[in-house]
Design a protein around this motif. Structure first.
Motif, PDB file in Angstrom:
ATOM      1  N   ILE A   1     -82.620  38.768 103.391  1.00  0.00           N
ATOM      2  CA  ILE A   1     -82.354  38.669 101.952  1.00  0.00           C
ATOM      3  C   ILE A   1     -83.651  38.767 101.151  1.00  0.00           C
ATOM      4  O   ILE A   1     -83.687  39.386 100.084  1.00  0.00           O
ATOM      5  CB  ILE A   1     -81.626  37.343 101.630  1.00  0.00           C
ATOM      6  N   GLU A  42     -75.476  39.980  99.409  1.00  0.00           N
ATOM      7  CA  GLU A  42     -75.960  39.375 100.648  1.00  0.00           C
ATOM      8  C   GLU A  42     -76.079  37.854 100.536  1.00  0.00           C
ATOM      9  O   GLU A  42     -75.856  37.132 101.511  1.00  0.00           O
ATOM     10  CB  GLU A  42     -77.300  39.991 101.046  1.00  0.00           C
ATOM     11  N   ILE A  43     -76.450  37.380  99.353  1.00  0.00           N
ATOM     12  CA  ILE A  43     -76.527  35.924  99.153  1.00  0.00           C
ATOM     13  C   ILE A  43     -75.165  35.289  99.388  1.00  0.00           C
ATOM     14  O   ILE A  43     -75.037  34.270 100.075  1.00  0.00           O
ATOM     15  CB  ILE A  43     -77.052  35.591  97.737  1.00  0.00           C
TER      16      ILE A  43
END
Length: 417
Positions: free
Chosen positions: A95, A107-108
């Motif tokens: 990330i 992605e978080i």
């Protein structure tokens, strides 16, 4: 829908000036997720999250064109690194290297979902011993009520354990004869109660459900044992067929994992519905022998080997078709090795160290799946009903005053999983 959502976020951030409506909502969800990971004593971290991810302040910054998402993202990623399990460190590093805002948000959230799963698994593992104890106590209490209604008589269970003890004794006597042991060394009073019970559990996988009632303590799990029995019957025939094939062809096709998988798929398809009344095993094995010979010859041809001679092909077909008989020597050998494999797992303090007997390697992964389910059922059942088994086995084994350790006094074996 997910793609449309992220495309909408991209469109808003690409406007001039950027629109942060979706981004602020996402920041609010991230804030709630981070707060959900905190324990009551994490006051400092809670204050940091509330201060940095102050949505009112973020909205004002967005309206004045002063919102800097990468700065907020750095804080979020740092907080995730603090709260996540060590297994997620690699995902956090990935990330940190993402510069695109939309991809970063995506992605978080993906990693946050994994962290939530980790948290749930940790919580379950923490309370599992308490849940297990409550479950054992509840089932034992419910069964005691049933036991009282039966006037303290478990006839089917007694018969089941008596048969198991006789079979274990017979097996021990055969061994003593072969080894030259002295007479009397295999007296029934010397039998280990746990060994008898382990053998009894394996007997449930060979049960005649159509003509015999199932033992009372395992009655609630009868459908599960039936399902495992069907799976093992199919695996037994599969392993027997593969053993015949590889004995006939020798080294020509050994080591070709792709071909082995193809053979297993063919056998599985032809054995589909094997447990149903309308299924005819003899006919299925005839079709299987024809198809197997075609596949073997194709494989031999592709790898530059000579095809099976008509004589060898006829022998191979005959050996495969013979497996349809329950008294077939190859089938009985495979069946015996599977039973031994299961009993070794039940008796082992480290089931993962149990080696797969010869001839079962080609079905190793499938056999392991069934074994895991079998161990879970048997070990849990032993945990719940050990007092009843203890009482019955004490009578069955006729201990002659020698106090052997009971089922409940011995260490419960860990499950394979």
């Amino acid at each position: 829908m997910k793609k449309a959502f992220w495309d909408s976020l991209q469109a808003q951030l690409s406007e001039d000036p950027p629109v942060y409506d979706h981004a602020i909502k996402l920041l609010g969800e991230i804030k709630e997720s981070l707060l959900s990971f905190l324990l009551p004593g994490h006051t400092r971290l809670r204050n940091q999250i509330n201060e940095v991810l102050d949505l009112e302040l973020i909205k004002q910054e967005a309206e004045n064109g002063a919102l800097h998402i990468p700065k907020l993202a750095d804080f979020i990623i740092g907080m995730m690194a603090t709260l996540c399990a060590p297994i997620r460190d690699d995902e956090i590093k990935i990330i940190r290297d993402i510069s695109d805002v939309v991809a970063l948000f995506r992605e978080i959230f993906a990693v946050l979902d994994l962290m939530k799963l980790d948290m749930v698994n940790f919580a379950i593992s923490s309370i599992r011993p308490h849940l297990m104890k409550q479950s054992v106590d509840y089932e034992r209490k419910s069964f005691q009520e049933f036991f009282d209604k039966q006037h303290g008589s478990l006839e089917i269970t007694t018969e089941w354990l008596q048969e198991a003890a006789s079979e274990v004794l017979s097996s021990d006597m055969d061994t003593s004869v072969l080894s030259g042991a002295v007479a009397g060394a295999t007296d029934i009073s010397a039998l280990c109660p746990t060994a008898v019970l382990n053998h009894a559990y394996v007997k449930l996988l060979k049960w005649d459900h159509a003509n015999r009632l199932f033992p009372e303590p395992v009655l609630m799990d009868q459908s599960r044992f039936e399902e495992m029995q069907r799976e093992l019957n199919q695996l037994t025939i599969t392993a027997a067929v593969l053993l015949v094939i590889y004995n006939m062809t020798g080294a020509a096709i050994s080591g070709l994992s792709g071909f082995l998988d193809r053979l297993k798929r063919i056998i599985k398809v032809l054995l589909t519905g094997m447990h149903t009344v309308s299924f005819h095993l003899v006919e299925a094995m005839v079709s299987m022998s024809e198809q197997i010979c075609v596949e073997v010859n194709n494989c031999l041809s592709q790898h530059g080997f000579s095809l099976l001679t008509p004589e060898k092909e006829a022998v191979l077909k005959g050996q495969i078709q013979a497996i349809s008989g329950s008294d077939n020597s190859v089938r009985k050998l495979i069946d015996l090795r599977i039973q031994t494999f299961l009993k070794m797992h039940l008796a082992s303090s480290n089931p993962k160290s149990v080696a797969i007997p010869g001839g079962l390697g080609p079905i190793g992964s499938e056999l392991e799946e069934v074994t895991i389910k079998f161990l879970h059922l048997a070990n849990y059942n032993k945990l719940v009903f050990s007092p009843y088994y203890d009482t019955i086995l004490t009578k069955v084994l006729k201990k002659n005053g020698s106090q052997l350790p009971g089922i409940g006094e011995e260490e419960q074996q860990p499950s394979l999983g």
